[in-house]
Design a protein around this motif. Sequence first.
Motif, PDB file in Angstrom:
ATOM      1  N   THR A  31       0.841  -1.191   0.000  1.00  0.00           N
ATOM      2  CA  THR A  31       0.000   0.000   0.000  1.00  0.00           C
ATOM      3  C   THR A  31       0.876   1.239   0.000  1.00  0.00           C
ATOM      4  O   THR A  31       1.823   1.348   0.784  1.00  0.00           O
ATOM      5  CB  THR A  31      -0.962   0.005   1.217  1.00  0.00           C
ATOM      6  OG1 THR A  31      -1.479   1.323   1.418  1.00  0.00           O
ATOM      7  CG2 THR A  31      -0.271  -0.433   2.491  1.00  0.00           C
ATOM      8  N   GLY A  32       0.572   2.151  -0.919  1.00  0.00           N
ATOM      9  CA  GLY A  32       1.367   3.370  -1.036  1.00  0.00           C
ATOM     10  C   GLY A  32       0.734   4.321  -2.038  1.00  0.00           C
ATOM     11  O   GLY A  32      -0.243   3.974  -2.712  1.00  0.00           O
ATOM     12  N   PRO A  33       1.287   5.534  -2.174  1.00  0.00           N
ATOM     13  CA  PRO A  33       0.746   6.501  -3.133  1.00  0.00           C
ATOM     14  C   PRO A  33       1.189   6.174  -4.556  1.00  0.00           C
ATOM     15  O   PRO A  33       2.314   6.459  -4.946  1.00  0.00           O
ATOM     16  CB  PRO A  33       1.351   7.834  -2.656  1.00  0.00           C
ATOM     17  CG  PRO A  33       2.641   7.435  -1.995  1.00  0.00           C
ATOM     18  CD  PRO A  33       2.420   6.075  -1.404  1.00  0.00           C
ATOM     19  N   LEU A  34       0.309   5.550  -5.320  1.00  0.00           N
ATOM     20  CA  LEU A  34       0.627   5.181  -6.704  1.00  0.00           C
ATOM     21  C   LEU A  34       0.065   6.191  -7.695  1.00  0.00           C
ATOM     22  O   LEU A  34       0.233   6.052  -8.901  1.00  0.00           O
ATOM     23  CB  LEU A  34       0.100   3.775  -7.010  1.00  0.00           C
ATOM     24  CG  LEU A  34       0.692   2.659  -6.140  1.00  0.00           C
ATOM     25  CD1 LEU A  34       0.047   1.319  -6.475  1.00  0.00           C
ATOM     26  CD2 LEU A  34       2.205   2.577  -6.296  1.00  0.00           C
ATOM     27  N   SER A  35      -0.632   7.199  -7.165  1.00  0.00           N
ATOM     28  CA  SER A  35      -1.109   8.318  -7.988  1.00  0.00           C
ATOM     29  C   SER A  35      -0.827   9.603  -7.221  1.00  0.00           C
ATOM     30  O   SER A  35      -0.545   9.576  -6.026  1.00  0.00           O
ATOM     31  CB  SER A  35      -2.605   8.172  -8.282  1.00  0.00           C
ATOM     32  OG  SER A  35      -3.352   8.208  -7.069  1.00  0.00           O
ATOM     33  N   GLY A  36      -0.911  10.731  -7.924  1.00  0.00           N
ATOM     34  CA  GLY A  36      -0.659  12.006  -7.256  1.00  0.00           C
ATOM     35  C   GLY A  36       0.816  12.355  -7.229  1.00  0.00           C
ATOM     36  O   GLY A  36       1.662  11.645  -7.793  1.00  0.00           O
ATOM     37  N   PRO A  37       1.177  13.441  -6.535  1.00  0.00           N
ATOM     38  CA  PRO A  37       2.549  13.956  -6.575  1.00  0.00           C
ATOM     39  C   PRO A  37       3.604  13.043  -5.953  1.00  0.00           C
ATOM     40  O   PRO A  37       4.779  13.178  -6.250  1.00  0.00           O
ATOM     41  CB  PRO A  37       2.460  15.283  -5.796  1.00  0.00           C
ATOM     42  CG  PRO A  37       1.223  15.176  -4.984  1.00  0.00           C
ATOM     43  CD  PRO A  37       0.288  14.319  -5.766  1.00  0.00           C
ATOM     44  N   GLN A  38       3.209  12.096  -5.088  1.00  0.00           N
ATOM     45  CA  GLN A  38       4.177  11.195  -4.465  1.00  0.00           C
ATOM     46  C   GLN A  38       4.236   9.836  -5.155  1.00  0.00           C
ATOM     47  O   GLN A  38       4.860   8.902  -4.644  1.00  0.00           O
ATOM     48  CB  GLN A  38       3.836  10.994  -2.991  1.00  0.00           C
ATOM     49  CG  GLN A  38       3.939  12.257  -2.161  1.00  0.00           C
ATOM     50  CD  GLN A  38       3.429  12.049  -0.749  1.00  0.00           C
ATOM     51  OE1 GLN A  38       3.515  10.962  -0.204  1.00  0.00           O
ATOM     52  NE2 GLN A  38       2.888  13.095  -0.157  1.00  0.00           N
ATOM     53  N   ALA A  39       3.616   9.727  -6.329  1.00  0.00           N
ATOM     54  CA  ALA A  39       3.535   8.438  -7.024  1.00  0.00           C
ATOM     55  C   ALA A  39       4.916   7.853  -7.332  1.00  0.00           C
ATOM     56  O   ALA A  39       5.088   6.628  -7.343  1.00  0.00           O
ATOM     57  CB  ALA A  39       2.732   8.583  -8.311  1.00  0.00           C
ATOM     58  N   PHE A  40       5.904   8.729  -7.566  1.00  0.00           N
ATOM     59  CA  PHE A  40       7.258   8.229  -7.874  1.00  0.00           C
ATOM     60  C   PHE A  40       7.806   7.402  -6.716  1.00  0.00           C
ATOM     61  O   PHE A  40       8.466   6.381  -6.914  1.00  0.00           O
ATOM     62  CB  PHE A  40       8.210   9.381  -8.219  1.00  0.00           C
ATOM     63  CG  PHE A  40       8.483  10.327  -7.078  1.00  0.00           C
ATOM     64  CD1 PHE A  40       9.583  10.165  -6.258  1.00  0.00           C
ATOM     65  CD2 PHE A  40       7.626  11.392  -6.817  1.00  0.00           C
ATOM     66  CE1 PHE A  40       9.831  11.036  -5.198  1.00  0.00           C
ATOM     67  CE2 PHE A  40       7.859  12.269  -5.770  1.00  0.00           C
ATOM     68  CZ  PHE A  40       8.967  12.078  -4.951  1.00  0.00           C
ATOM     69  N   SER A  41       7.520   7.808  -5.473  1.00  0.00           N
ATOM     70  CA  SER A  41       7.974   7.055  -4.302  1.00  0.00           C
ATOM     71  C   SER A  41       7.176   5.765  -4.146  1.00  0.00           C
ATOM     72  O   SER A  41       7.738   4.700  -3.872  1.00  0.00           O
ATOM     73  CB  SER A  41       7.841   7.896  -3.032  1.00  0.00           C
ATOM     74  OG  SER A  41       8.737   8.989  -3.058  1.00  0.00           O
ATOM     75  N   GLY A  42       5.858   5.860  -4.314  1.00  0.00           N
ATOM     76  CA  GLY A  42       5.017   4.679  -4.185  1.00  0.00           C
ATOM     77  C   GLY A  42       5.402   3.597  -5.174  1.00  0.00           C
ATOM     78  O   GLY A  42       5.462   2.411  -4.832  1.00  0.00           O
ATOM     79  N   LYS A  43       5.687   3.989  -6.415  1.00  0.00           N
ATOM     80  CA  LYS A  43       6.052   3.012  -7.446  1.00  0.00           C
ATOM     81  C   LYS A  43       7.421   2.406  -7.169  1.00  0.00           C
ATOM     82  O   LYS A  43       7.634   1.208  -7.367  1.00  0.00           O
ATOM     83  CB  LYS A  43       6.035   3.683  -8.830  1.00  0.00           C
ATOM     84  CG  LYS A  43       6.076   2.710  -9.990  1.00  0.00           C
ATOM     85  CD  LYS A  43       4.840   1.814 -10.007  1.00  0.00           C
ATOM     86  CE  LYS A  43       4.935   0.739 -11.082  1.00  0.00           C
ATOM     87  NZ  LYS A  43       3.787  -0.188 -11.021  1.00  0.00           N
ATOM     88  N   ASP A  44       8.337   3.218  -6.701  1.00  0.00           N
ATOM     89  CA  ASP A  44       9.673   2.736  -6.360  1.00  0.00           C
ATOM     90  C   ASP A  44       9.587   1.683  -5.244  1.00  0.00           C
ATOM     91  O   ASP A  44      10.226   0.631  -5.318  1.00  0.00           O
ATOM     92  CB  ASP A  44      10.542   3.920  -5.916  1.00  0.00           C
ATOM     93  CG  ASP A  44      11.957   3.509  -5.550  1.00  0.00           C
ATOM     94  OD1 ASP A  44      12.693   3.095  -6.461  1.00  0.00           O
ATOM     95  OD2 ASP A  44      12.330   3.615  -4.373  1.00  0.00           O
ATOM     96  N   ASN A  45       8.791   1.984  -4.224  1.00  0.00           N
ATOM     97  CA  ASN A  45       8.610   1.033  -3.125  1.00  0.00           C
ATOM     98  C   ASN A  45       7.972  -0.260  -3.621  1.00  0.00           C
ATOM     99  O   ASN A  45       8.398  -1.363  -3.247  1.00  0.00           O
ATOM    100  CB  ASN A  45       7.725   1.657  -2.039  1.00  0.00           C
ATOM    101  CG  ASN A  45       8.330   2.915  -1.442  1.00  0.00           C
ATOM    102  OD1 ASN A  45       9.529   3.126  -1.497  1.00  0.00           O
ATOM    103  ND2 ASN A  45       7.485   3.764  -0.872  1.00  0.00           N
TER     104      ASN A  45
END
Length: 374
Positions: A31-45
């Motif tokens: 679970t993580g931010p896969l959309s929005g401004p933090q999506a780059f971190s969510g996808k990396d995780n």
Amino acid sequence: MNLKHTVGAIALLGMAAGAGAQDMLVKIGHTGPLSGPQAFSGKDNENGARLAVEELNAKPITVAGKKLKFELLSEDDQGDPKAGVTVAQKLADNGVKFVVGPYNSGVAMPASRVYSDAGMVVSTVATNPKITQQGYKNLFRVNASDTQLGAKMALYTANELKLKTVAVIDDRTAFGQGLAEEFKKQARQSGLAVAGHEFTTDKSFDFTSILTKLKTKKVDAIFFGGYAPQGAPMARQMKQLGINAKLLGGDTICTPEMGKLGGPAVGDNVLCVQGGALLEKAAAGPAFKAKFKKRFNADPDVYAAAYYDAVQMYAASMQKTSSVDPAKVGADISANSYKGVTGTYAFDGKGDMKQSPVTIYTFKNGQPAAIASF
């Protein structure tokens, strides 16, 4: 095809189905931010967790005589507390017993109750100290907390940078506020003067009025408790206003996205702190970076290795306990240690890492560049 061949083919299919039935499916939730401004971190995780799942399935490993087949169920919590609770319930309803995430402290706080009620094991990088103070069993923080990150950045500011006066801005999220308070507390203990504490939001992009106010106080540095999508425009606006103070922050601005969004305004004037020792100097670090780059055509960002380690830690405990029962796996993780890419994971009674070194970074050519680990 004659009857004899048909019967033989059916028998072979039956054997294959029987072999498949011997596999034990283990669902890993992300679970993580896969959309929005933090999506780059969510996808990396997510990619860190995915790499671990793919490696485990390629081995594969056996528990209690059955081959484990791992499946990653990844959900977008949007970095939003309400969405995070909905996602947590969805994962629980889907039979997930092992979770990596959430990324954001504001999501982890309410979602952790859902995970606890469902008897799930959770490994989070969310840093607010209150997360592990809730008393939930089998909730582990697989990196440094705000206490360690904020305090060590303040110590570095006082002892190594030799600065005298600082100001603080936080974005009012559970993460940003917690980090800023820990920095401020240690800054004062270390003899730094805290000239002001201003507030913004994680949706803001214009910090001119706040920065103009701080400019009059002639601070040597501004510590920002928040994320790269706000930190980068803050750095640009500091430059436009002629503020020569350093911009300091936590792990969430220790990312190439900060350099990408900030452009020439992000250089050696920006310093940030990240949990863990320098990946390049970890024994397994270079090999991890190489295989991550080969698989995803990108370098791992801040926490990809921690998510990878968390999934591998679950699998190692499943093998040690000969069980996929989350209660048994969680008890093993609590009582023992696991050596991963980023270091050794050993936890105290609350679920915090007993030892978590940090690394201080600045920026060179838009990329985070390590200065020191301690």
